[in-house]
Structures are given as C-alpha cells and as structure tokens.
Design a protein around this motif. Structure first.
Motif, PDB file in Angstrom:
ATOM      1  N   TRP A  24       0.844  -1.244  -0.006  1.00  0.00           N
ATOM      2  CA  TRP A  24      -0.043  -0.044  -0.089  1.00  0.00           C
ATOM      3  C   TRP A  24       0.767   1.387   0.121  1.00  0.00           C
ATOM      4  N   ASP A  25       2.028   1.232   0.699  1.00  0.00           N
ATOM      5  CA  ASP A  25       3.010   2.343   0.628  1.00  0.00           C
ATOM      6  C   ASP A  25       3.234   2.593  -0.717  1.00  0.00           C
ATOM      7  N   LEU A  26       3.775   1.409  -1.298  1.00  0.00           N
ATOM      8  CA  LEU A  26       4.073   1.402  -2.699  1.00  0.00           C
ATOM      9  C   LEU A  26       3.281   2.293  -3.630  1.00  0.00           C
ATOM     10  N   LEU A  27       1.941   1.535  -3.526  1.00  0.00           N
ATOM     11  CA  LEU A  27       0.926   2.233  -4.449  1.00  0.00           C
ATOM     12  C   LEU A  27       0.557   3.512  -4.162  1.00  0.00           C
ATOM     13  N   LEU A  28       0.809   4.114  -2.808  1.00  0.00           N
ATOM     14  CA  LEU A  28       0.538   5.503  -2.699  1.00  0.00           C
ATOM     15  C   LEU A  28       1.586   6.388  -3.292  1.00  0.00           C
ATOM     16  N   ALA A  29       2.969   5.667  -3.291  1.00  0.00           N
ATOM     17  CA  ALA A  29       4.146   6.447  -3.700  1.00  0.00           C
ATOM     18  C   ALA A  29       4.128   6.372  -5.363  1.00  0.00           C
ATOM     19  N   ILE A  30       3.424   5.685  -5.973  1.00  0.00           N
ATOM     20  CA  ILE A  30       3.379   5.492  -7.453  1.00  0.00           C
ATOM     21  C   ILE A  30       2.649   6.695  -8.001  1.00  0.00           C
ATOM     22  N   ILE A  31       1.848   7.391  -7.415  1.00  0.00           N
ATOM     23  CA  ILE A  31       1.087   8.502  -7.917  1.00  0.00           C
ATOM     24  C   ILE A  31       1.990   9.768  -7.986  1.00  0.00           C
ATOM     25  N   PRO A  32       2.760  10.271  -6.966  1.00  0.00           N
ATOM     26  CA  PRO A  32       3.448  11.421  -7.276  1.00  0.00           C
ATOM     27  C   PRO A  32       4.736  11.092  -7.933  1.00  0.00           C
ATOM     28  N   MET A  33       5.136   9.666  -8.053  1.00  0.00           N
ATOM     29  CA  MET A  33       6.302   9.475  -8.764  1.00  0.00           C
ATOM     30  C   MET A  33       5.890   9.350 -10.355  1.00  0.00           C
ATOM     31  N   ALA A  34       4.651   9.134 -10.664  1.00  0.00           N
ATOM     32  CA  ALA A  34       4.213   9.303 -11.838  1.00  0.00           C
ATOM     33  C   ALA A  34       4.458  10.672 -12.495  1.00  0.00           C
ATOM     34  N   PHE A  35       3.897  11.417 -11.777  1.00  0.00           N
ATOM     35  CA  PHE A  35       3.957  13.164 -12.241  1.00  0.00           C
ATOM     36  C   PHE A  35       5.275  13.341 -12.231  1.00  0.00           C
ATOM     37  N   ALA A  36       6.060  13.067 -11.250  1.00  0.00           N
ATOM     38  CA  ALA A  36       7.538  13.314 -11.380  1.00  0.00           C
ATOM     39  C   ALA A  36       8.159  13.047 -12.428  1.00  0.00           C
ATOM     40  N   GLY A  37       7.802  11.658 -12.793  1.00  0.00           N
ATOM     41  CA  GLY A  37       8.553  11.212 -14.076  1.00  0.00           C
ATOM     42  C   GLY A  37       8.023  11.652 -15.327  1.00  0.00           C
ATOM     43  N   ALA A  38       6.813  12.028 -15.479  1.00  0.00           N
ATOM     44  CA  ALA A  38       5.981  12.716 -16.448  1.00  0.00           C
ATOM     45  C   ALA A  38       6.815  13.966 -16.725  1.00  0.00           C
ATOM     46  N   ALA A  39       6.980  14.793 -15.641  1.00  0.00           N
ATOM     47  CA  ALA A  39       7.577  16.114 -15.659  1.00  0.00           C
ATOM     48  C   ALA A  39       8.836  16.062 -16.260  1.00  0.00           C
ATOM     49  N   THR A  40       9.651  14.946 -15.780  1.00  0.00           N
ATOM     50  CA  THR A  40      11.062  14.683 -16.345  1.00  0.00           C
ATOM     51  C   THR A  40      11.009  14.228 -17.871  1.00  0.00           C
ATOM     52  N   ALA A  41       9.978  13.705 -18.270  1.00  0.00           N
ATOM     53  CA  ALA A  41      10.338  13.229 -19.600  1.00  0.00           C
ATOM     54  C   ALA A  41       9.764  14.373 -20.427  1.00  0.00           C
ATOM     55  N   MET A  42       8.787  15.134 -19.943  1.00  0.00           N
ATOM     56  CA  MET A  42       8.343  16.302 -20.876  1.00  0.00           C
ATOM     57  C   MET A  42       9.602  17.279 -20.876  1.00  0.00           C
ATOM     58  N   ARG A  43      10.193  17.307 -20.003  1.00  0.00           N
ATOM     59  CA  ARG A  43      11.313  18.309 -19.895  1.00  0.00           C
ATOM     60  C   ARG A  43      12.568  17.943 -20.951  1.00  0.00           C
ATOM     61  N   ALA A  44      12.884  16.584 -20.920  1.00  0.00           N
ATOM     62  CA  ALA A  44      14.018  15.887 -21.475  1.00  0.00           C
ATOM     63  C   ALA A  44      13.631  15.759 -22.806  1.00  0.00           C
ATOM     64  N   LEU A  45      12.402  15.367 -23.165  1.00  0.00           N
ATOM     65  CA  LEU A  45      12.009  14.904 -24.668  1.00  0.00           C
ATOM     66  C   LEU A  45      11.149  16.108 -25.251  1.00  0.00           C
ATOM     67  N   GLY A  46      10.849  17.012 -24.479  1.00  0.00           N
ATOM     68  CA  GLY A  46      10.288  18.247 -25.237  1.00  0.00           C
ATOM     69  C   GLY A  46       8.720  17.801 -25.469  1.00  0.00           C
ATOM     70  N   LEU A  47       8.126  16.821 -24.597  1.00  0.00           N
ATOM     71  CA  LEU A  47       6.816  16.669 -24.929  1.00  0.00           C
ATOM     72  C   LEU A  47       5.875  17.549 -24.418  1.00  0.00           C
ATOM     73  N   PRO A  48       4.663  17.623 -25.059  1.00  0.00           N
ATOM     74  CA  PRO A  48       3.746  18.785 -24.616  1.00  0.00           C
ATOM     75  C   PRO A  48       3.370  18.704 -23.433  1.00  0.00           C
ATOM     76  N   LEU A  49       2.681  19.390 -22.559  1.00  0.00           N
ATOM     77  CA  LEU A  49       2.096  19.160 -21.248  1.00  0.00           C
ATOM     78  C   LEU A  49       0.825  18.312 -21.091  1.00  0.00           C
ATOM     79  N   GLU A  50       0.334  18.494 -22.116  1.00  0.00           N
ATOM     80  CA  GLU A  50      -1.151  17.390 -22.149  1.00  0.00           C
ATOM     81  C   GLU A  50      -0.583  16.038 -22.146  1.00  0.00           C
TER      82      GLU A  50
END
Length: 79
Positions: A24-50
C-alpha cells in the motif's frame, strides 16, 4: 561483499526501513512518482504538457484501480 555492506553507516537502519514498506505504501508512492517522471520526460524529450499529464494520470489511475478494485485490502491487517 557482506562485510563491505555491513560497514556502510546507516545500512541496518535503511534495511529495517525497507523491510517495513508495504504494498500500500508503494501504491501511494507511485502516484506522485508518475507525475514527477512525466515532468522529467516532458522536460527531457520536449513533450507537450497535455501528453505528460495524460501519461501520469493513466499511471496513477492504474495504481488506484489495482489498489481499490483488483486487489483491495482485506480488513485491518496488523492493526
């Protein structure tokens, strides 16, 4: 190798901490990590915000569906 690992300061404390992490700790940690990973990917790959937000939302939703519906908690374990 065991001798080297045991000599690392705080390793025993870290091992105890990791051993107490539940699914359950891992499931709760996945949610903010997904957004942090998406922000990193957007920055690194130049993906659009959407695209990044949709990707992070899908990963977070999958974690919620798994934790709430596919494999829900079974009562008060360890309480």
């Amino acid at each position: 190798m065991q001798r080297i690992i045991r000599a690392i300061p705080g390793f025993a404390r870290l091992r105890r901490l990791v051993s107490t992490v539940t699914r359950w700790d891992l499931l709760l940690a996945i949610i903010p990590m997904a957004f942090a990973g998406a922000a990193t990917a957007m920055r690194a790959l130049g993906l659009p915000l959407e695209a990044g937000l949709v990707l992070a939302g899908v990963v977070g939703a999958l974690a919620l569906v798994d934790g709430l519906f596919l494999r829900p908690p079974n009562g008060l374990q360890g309480a």
